[in-house]
Write an enzyme that holds these catalytic residues in place. Structure first.
Site, PDB file in Angstrom:
ATOM      1  N   SER A 105       0.809  -1.168  -0.155  1.00  0.00           N
ATOM      2  CA  SER A 105      -0.104  -0.008  -0.058  1.00  0.00           C
ATOM      3  C   SER A 105       0.665   1.307   0.173  1.00  0.00           C
ATOM      4  CB  SER A 105      -1.065   0.103   1.131  1.00  0.00           C
ATOM      5  OG  SER A 105      -1.877   0.945   1.029  1.00  0.00           O
ATOM      6  N   LYS A 156      -0.808  -4.500  -2.778  1.00  0.00           N
ATOM      7  CA  LYS A 156      -1.878  -3.982  -2.378  1.00  0.00           C
ATOM      8  C   LYS A 156      -2.103  -2.379  -2.755  1.00  0.00           C
ATOM      9  CE  LYS A 156      -5.197  -2.576   1.139  1.00  0.00           C
ATOM     10  NZ  LYS A 156      -5.735  -1.117   1.017  1.00  0.00           N
ATOM     11  N   GLN A 184      -9.584   2.281  -0.252  1.00  0.00           N
ATOM     12  CA  GLN A 184     -10.651   2.209   0.600  1.00  0.00           C
ATOM     13  C   GLN A 184     -11.228   3.389   1.178  1.00  0.00           C
ATOM     14  OE1 GLN A 184      -8.286  -0.506   1.292  1.00  0.00           O
ATOM     15  NE2 GLN A 184      -9.385  -1.368  -0.416  1.00  0.00           N
TER      16      GLN A 184
END
Length: 533
Positions: free
Chosen positions: A287, A312, A316
Site C-alpha cells: 500500500s 496492495k 478504501q
C-alpha cells in the site's frame, strides 16, 4: 446460527434513512435485499438475532467484492484506528509476559508510568487490588486491565529487584504515542538509516524529529527501510515521497469506475530533493510503502532493493453505519506515475489471493529473480532515464535480493517462535541491569566495549533445553553466529531501546547489506540508475 446470504441488510439501514420518494427510485435488487431480511426475521423457524444477521450478510457481501473491502464492528473500529492515529489512552509501558508475570520492558518517555516512577524490570503483580501474576495472563488481558479513558486512575503493585517489599503506585492514564518509526541511526557520517513500520498520522513528525537529531544538514544519503511495512495513510505516503521528488512530479493517482482520476503531486517543500536514496522493500511492503517506492522508482530518484512487494493498491473509503460500525469499501485503484497498477490480481477469489505469498515462496520467487515472468505488456519506462520497470502487481525492485537461509535452522526458528530469546534475555539482563549500565552507560560505550560472556550464550542453550528446544550439531554450526548476533542485539534493546537493536541486528539482513553496499559506492549507484542501453 449460520445463514448463507449473498445480499445484505446494510441496505435496509440505507433504505430506512430515505424518504418514500427516494426509496421508490431503488431498483428491484435493493428491494429484494430488504424483503429477504424481513421474511427471515418474520417467518424463520427459530428466533433471529437481527444484528448478527445483518453483520453476517454485510461481511459476506464485502468478501465477494475484493480482498480489502471489509466490515468493522463498532468495538473493533477504535482498535483498528489506534495504530494509524498514532496514540491510545493507557499507562505508557512496553511489556512482556514472562513466566506468567507481567514484566515492564520499558516505560514510554514522558508517559504516566515514567512520571510516577515505574522502571524497566519492574514486575506488576496486582492491578486494582487483584492478583494478576500466575493467572494465565494474555496480551489482551493486559490491554483490558491497563488501558482506559484518559484521566482515569489505575492502582498497580509491583515487585522490584533489590527492594524487599512490594511497591504501590497510582497511575493516571494519559495519551500514549504509538511510534511508526522503529529505528534511525547513522550508517556513516553522511548516511542515515530509517525504518518505518507503518504510515501513521505521526510518521512525518517522527521522521523529521530523528533527522534533526542525526544532524540533517550533514546528511547526504538515506536508506529507507520499508520491509514488512503494510502501509497506512495515503497523505503520509504523499508527504514522505514529497521529501524526495521535484516540484510537480506526480506521486500517485487514483481512479475508479465511479471516482474521477485524482492526481497527487510533489511540492517544492521537501527537504531531501538531492542526495542518494535507497529504499528497502520485501513481500511484506504494501500500500503506502508501494506508493513511495513506485514514485521514487518511476522518477529515477533512487534505487529500490529487495524483493517484489505485496501488491496492495486498492483505495478504501470508510462509510459509517447507524450503529457506530463501518464498512471500508474499495472505490479506486492506485497507479504509479508511469501508470502501473499496484494491485495484484484477485480474480480467483479471496482464499487464493491470501495464498499468494505462499505460492510465491513455493514457486521459488523469494530465491530467484528469474522465477518471476513478466510479459512485454507489463513493461513500462521510467520517466527521466527510460529504464525498464514492471507492472502486474507490486513493485519489482531494481536490485533483487534473495531471502537468506544460510544461518537458518529449525533450532533457530524455534528459539524465535517460542519466545526463548526474549524470555531469557529479559530475565538475565533484568538481574544485571544496574551493573551493565554502570559499565556501559550509553550505546556507544556498549558498541565499543561489550563482549558477550560465554556463560550468557551457554545459558541460552540450557534455557532452550528446559523448554524442550535442543540443537543438533549441524544446527548449532549453522546458526551459532546468528544466535550470538541476536543475543547481543537483544541485550542492547533491553538496555537502550529498539534503535540500538536494529543497528546491531541489521548486518544479518541481506537486503540491508546490499542497500549499504550500493549507497556507499557512487559508481555502483549511478550505474544502476543509468538509462537502459
Amino acid at each position: 446460527m449460520r445463514i448463507k446470504i449473498s445480499v445484505i441488510i446494510a441496505l435496509v439501514f440505507l433504505l430506512s434513512s430515505l424518504n418514500p420518494v427516494k426509496a421508490q427510485l431503488f431498483d428491484d435488487e435493493i428491494y429484494k435485499f430488504a424483503r429477504s431480511f424481513n421474511i427471515i426475521d418474520k417467518y424463520y423457524v427459530d428466533s433471529v438475532n437481527r444484528s448478527n444477521l445483518a453483520e453476517t450478510a454485510i461481511i459476506k457481501m464485502l468478501e465477494d467484492l475484493d480482498p480489502h473491502s471489509i466490515y468493522i464492528s463498532k468495538e473493533d473500529l477504535k482498535k483498528m484506528n489506534e495504530p494509524l492515529e498514532g496514540s491510545f489512552d493507557g499507562i505508557g509501558i512496553q511489556f512482556n509476559i514472562l513466566r506468567d508475570t507481567l514484566l515492564v520492558v520499558a516505560t514510554i518517555t514522558g508517559g504516566p508510568s515514567e512520571k510516577v516512577g515505574l522502571m524497566a524490570g519492574d514486575q506488576i503483580i496486582e492491578v486494582d487490588g487483584e492478583t494478576i501474576a500466575g493467572t494465565g495472563l494474555s496480551n489482551s488481558d493486559v490491554f483490558d486491565l491497563l488501558r482506559g479513558k484518559r484521566g482515569t486512575k489505575v492502582e498497580v503493585t509491583i515487585k522490584r529487584r533489590g527492594v524487599k517489599n512490594p511497591l504501590d503506585f497510582t497511575i493516571t492514564r494519559g495519551k500514549i504515542p504509538i511510534n511508526s518509526l522503529d529505528a534511525a541511526y547513522k550508517i556513516d557520517d553522511e548516511t542515515v538509516y530509517i525504518k518505518l513500520n507503518r504510515f501513521s498520522a505521526t510518521t512525518m513528525d517522527e521522521y523529521r524529529e530523528y533527522l534533526n537529531e542525526l544532524g540533517k544538514n550533514k546528511i547526504k544519503n538515506i536508506v529507507l527501510d520499508l520491509t514488512r511495512n503494510g502501509g497506512g495513510y495515503l497523505k503520509t505516503a504523499i508527504d514522505l515521497a514529497d521529501e524526495f521528488l521535484k516540484d510537480d512530479d506526480l506521486i500517485v493517482y487514483t481512479e475508479g469506475l465511479n471516482v474521477d482520476r485524482e492526481d497527487y503531486s510533489a511540492t517544492s517543500s521537501g527537504e531531501f530533493k538531492e542526495g542518494k536514496v535507497v529504499i528497502m522493500i520485501d513481500e511484506g511492503s504494501a500500500s503506502a510503502s508501494e506508493i513511495v517506492s513506485g514514485a521514487v522508482q518511476d522518477w529515477d530518484r533512487g534505487i529500490i532493493v529487495g524483493r517484489r512487494s505485496f501488491g496492495k493498491g486498492l483505495v478504501q473509503k470508510p462509510f459509517g453505519l447507524p450503529d457506530g460500525s463501518a464498512m471500508r469499501l474499495t472505490i479506486a485503484r492506485y497507479h504509479t506515475p508511469t501508470g502501473r497498477v499496484i494491485q495484484k490480481p484477485y480474480d480467483n477469489g479471496v482464499k487464493d489471493y491470501h495464498r499468494d505469498l505462499l505460492k510465491r515462496y513455493e514457486g521459488g520467487e523469494f530465491m530467484h529473480k528469474d522465477s518471476i515472468d513478466f510479459p512485454d505488456s507489463l513493461q513500462y519506462k521510467t520517466l527521466r532515464k527510460q529504464r525498464t520497470v514492471f507492472g502486474g502487481g507490486g513493485i519489482m525492485p531494481d536490485i533483487f535480493v534473495s531471502i537468506d537461509t544460510s544461518h537458518y535452522s529449525d533450532y533457530y526458528r524455534d528459539l524465535m517462535r517460542k519466545g526463548i530469546f526474549n524470555q531469557y534475555v529479559l530475565t538475565e539482563i533484568n538481574r544485571d541491569r544496574k551493573k551493565l549500565l554502570k559499565k556501559y552507560p550509553d550505546f556507544e560505550a556498549f558498541k565499543a566495549k561489550y563482549k558477550m560472556p560465554e556463560e550468557l550464550f551457554d545459558g541460552l542453550i540450557a534455557y532452550g533445553k528446559e523448554k524442550n528446544t535442543e540443537p543438533t550439531g549441524e544446527e548449532m554450526e549453522r546458526s551459532e553466529p546468528a544466535i550470538r548476533q541476536q543475543l547481543r542485539a537483544l541485550v542492547a534493546r533491553t538496555l537502550y531501546g529498539y534503535h540500538e537493536y536494529f543497528e546491531l541486528i541489521n548486518p544479518l539482513d541481506p537486503i540491508y547489506i546490499k542497500a549499504v553496499e550500493i549507497i556507499s559506492n557512487d559508481e555502483k549507484y549511478n550505474k544502476i540508475l543509468k538509462k537502459n542501453q
